[in-house]
Design a protein around this motif. Structure first.
Motif, PDB file in Angstrom:
ATOM      1  N   GLU A 114      48.126  -3.596 -25.651  1.00 25.42           N
ATOM      2  CA  GLU A 114      48.503  -2.376 -25.754  1.00 25.42           C
ATOM      3  C   GLU A 114      47.956  -1.092 -25.112  1.00 25.42           C
ATOM      4  O   GLU A 114      46.841  -1.081 -24.211  1.00 25.42           O
ATOM      5  CB  GLU A 114      48.412  -1.733 -26.851  1.00 25.42           C
ATOM      6  N   SER A 124      46.543   1.736 -25.091  1.00 22.88           N
ATOM      7  CA  SER A 124      45.946   2.427 -25.767  1.00 22.88           C
ATOM      8  C   SER A 124      44.050   1.365 -25.807  1.00 22.88           C
ATOM      9  O   SER A 124      43.440   1.962 -26.019  1.00 22.88           O
ATOM     10  CB  SER A 124      45.941   2.470 -27.706  1.00 22.88           C
ATOM     11  N   GLU A 136      44.149   1.314 -21.384  1.00 19.03           N
ATOM     12  CA  GLU A 136      43.955   2.642 -20.430  1.00 19.03           C
ATOM     13  C   GLU A 136      42.059   2.899 -20.449  1.00 19.03           C
ATOM     14  O   GLU A 136      40.841   3.063 -19.464  1.00 19.03           O
ATOM     15  CB  GLU A 136      44.089   4.161 -20.706  1.00 19.03           C
ATOM     16  N   PRO A 140      43.133  -0.809 -31.297  1.00 21.24           N
ATOM     17  CA  PRO A 140      44.403  -0.580 -31.224  1.00 21.24           C
ATOM     18  C   PRO A 140      44.985  -1.932 -30.982  1.00 21.24           C
ATOM     19  O   PRO A 140      44.926  -3.300 -30.604  1.00 21.24           O
ATOM     20  CB  PRO A 140      43.841  -1.109 -29.216  1.00 21.24           C
ATOM     21  N   ILE A 168      46.796   7.412 -23.292  1.00 22.40           N
ATOM     22  CA  ILE A 168      47.029   6.376 -25.349  1.00 22.40           C
ATOM     23  C   ILE A 168      47.658   7.885 -25.900  1.00 22.40           C
ATOM     24  O   ILE A 168      48.412   7.005 -26.739  1.00 22.40           O
ATOM     25  CB  ILE A 168      44.897   7.387 -25.680  1.00 22.40           C
ATOM     26  N   GLY A 207      50.851   5.896 -25.494  1.00 24.33           N
ATOM     27  CA  GLY A 207      50.784   5.300 -26.162  1.00 24.33           C
ATOM     28  C   GLY A 207      51.474   5.039 -27.115  1.00 24.33           C
ATOM     29  O   GLY A 207      51.968   4.352 -28.087  1.00 24.33           O
ATOM     30  N   VAL A 208      50.852   5.850 -28.746  1.00 21.57           N
ATOM     31  CA  VAL A 208      50.817   6.501 -29.299  1.00 21.57           C
ATOM     32  C   VAL A 208      51.361   7.240 -29.834  1.00 21.57           C
ATOM     33  O   VAL A 208      52.538   6.818 -30.732  1.00 21.57           O
ATOM     34  CB  VAL A 208      49.603   6.992 -30.334  1.00 21.57           C
ATOM     35  N   ASP A 218      51.648   2.240 -29.964  1.00 21.60           N
ATOM     36  CA  ASP A 218      51.030   1.499 -30.071  1.00 21.60           C
ATOM     37  C   ASP A 218      50.141   2.115 -31.283  1.00 21.60           C
ATOM     38  O   ASP A 218      50.479   3.265 -31.618  1.00 21.60           O
ATOM     39  CB  ASP A 218      49.422   1.968 -29.079  1.00 21.60           C
ATOM     40  N   LEU A 268      46.577   2.938 -33.343  1.00 18.42           N
ATOM     41  CA  LEU A 268      45.037   2.921 -34.201  1.00 18.42           C
ATOM     42  C   LEU A 268      45.723   3.296 -35.635  1.00 18.42           C
ATOM     43  O   LEU A 268      46.099   3.624 -36.079  1.00 18.42           O
ATOM     44  CB  LEU A 268      45.039   3.852 -33.155  1.00 18.42           C
ATOM     45  N   GLU A 282      36.292   6.857 -32.807  1.00 19.21           N
ATOM     46  CA  GLU A 282      37.247   6.626 -32.332  1.00 19.21           C
ATOM     47  C   GLU A 282      37.449   8.378 -30.953  1.00 19.21           C
ATOM     48  O   GLU A 282      37.255   8.004 -29.918  1.00 19.21           O
ATOM     49  CB  GLU A 282      39.043   6.599 -32.313  1.00 19.21           C
TER      50      GLU A 282
END
Length: 297
Positions: free
Chosen positions: A72, A74, A77, A123, A240, A243-244, A249, A251, A261
């Protein structure tokens, strides 16, 4: 975490870190009249050391792309952000500066922050968002912010300009990483024909070239300690968010996880700043340096 993803991401960070130092060593000799101009790349391509740095960066980007295809955004990176550790290692070899308290504190914060974020967030992949509006909203916000930073950098030139340019490049590179993952997925699903019929690979190329001009302009006009921390901090944060935001992604979102986090990301940023401003980082042209012709290193 997959051992393969960890190995690929750290190897990519190593190549990127070494490559950034070699690029800045060459870019600081470029004429200041090349600031924010594609002509800068044409001048730098004549310098063997810069070509070596670009070669390492390309290898790092390829390894990073493979890591993004296996894990992923997240997750990958924050690991790529450790490129600053390798940049500092090469810079220390050049400058003979000891790490000292600042260096060790930066190392601990960066390594600890990455570990805290990954352990707390766990992640993992999920279903990518299919709504194109969300894709374009996030990508547009990142590119728009990068454009705004570049505009202010052009006005401030040699004062805050290098930091703003590095931030802008980091945002573009974060979006580039996200689209690299999408491109890899398209290639896996339909081969080369599926890849080339999408807009993502062309956007990856355009973002890469634009980011390269911004980074080299930042390297040209200021010490590495001014530009590399901003670049290294902005890229994982933008990646991130992408990704989210639209890659699916996931978390952990319970209170304790979100707290750790946030603490982890904050520690990463502070560690990056401490390492980037370490005396071992090589100096650039500086505010008072005159424009010079490039000489091969």
């Amino acid at each position: 975490m997959s051992v393969l993803v960890l190995t690929l991401a750290v190897s990519a960070a190593c190549c990127l870190g070494f490559g950034f130092v070699l690029q800045q060593n060459a870019a600081r000799q470029a004429p200041l009249s090349d600031f924010l101009s594609p002509r800068l790349l044409l001048d730098l391509v004549k310098v063997p050391r810069w070509l070596g740095g670009i070669g390492l960066m390309v290898v790092g980007m390829v390894l990073g792309a493979i890591a993004l295809g296996q894990g992923e955004v997240s997750l990958v990176e924050p690991l790529l952000a450790t490129n600053l550790l390798f940049a500092l290692a090469l810079s220390r070899r050049q400058t003979k500066q000891p790490l000292g308290r600042q260096g060790w504190a930066g190392l601990a914060l960066l390594a600890g922050g990455v570990s805290a974020f990954i352990v707390a967030g766990e992640p993992r992949g999920g279903s990518a968002v299919t709504d194109p509006f969300r894709h374009w909203l996030i990508i547009g916000a990142m590119i728009g912010l990068a454009l705004l930073l570049t505009t202010y950098a052009k006005r401030s030139r040699l004062s805050a300009g290098p930091v703003l340019l590095a931030l802008a490049a980091g945002l573009l590179y974060g979006v580039q990483d996200a689209l690299t993952r999408v491109s890899g997925q398209r290639f896996s699903e339909g081969g080369l024909a599926e890849l080339l019929t999408g807009w993502q690979p062309y956007a990856v190329l355009a973002l890469g070239v634009t980011g390269l001009v911004l980074v080299q302009s930042a390297f040209e006009t200021a010490p590495l300690r001014m530009s590399l921390p901003a670049l290294t901090a902005a890229q994982p944060l933008a990646g991130i968010v992408c990704g989210v935001g639209f890659l699916g992604d996931r978390l952990r979102t319970d209170t304790a996880a979100l707290t750790w986090e946030a603490v982890g990301l904050a520690a990463v940023v502070v560690g990056i700043v401490l390492l980037g401003m370490h005396p071992a980082m090589p100096c650039g042209a500086g505010n008072s340096a005159p424009a010079r012709d490039l000489q091969p290193s």
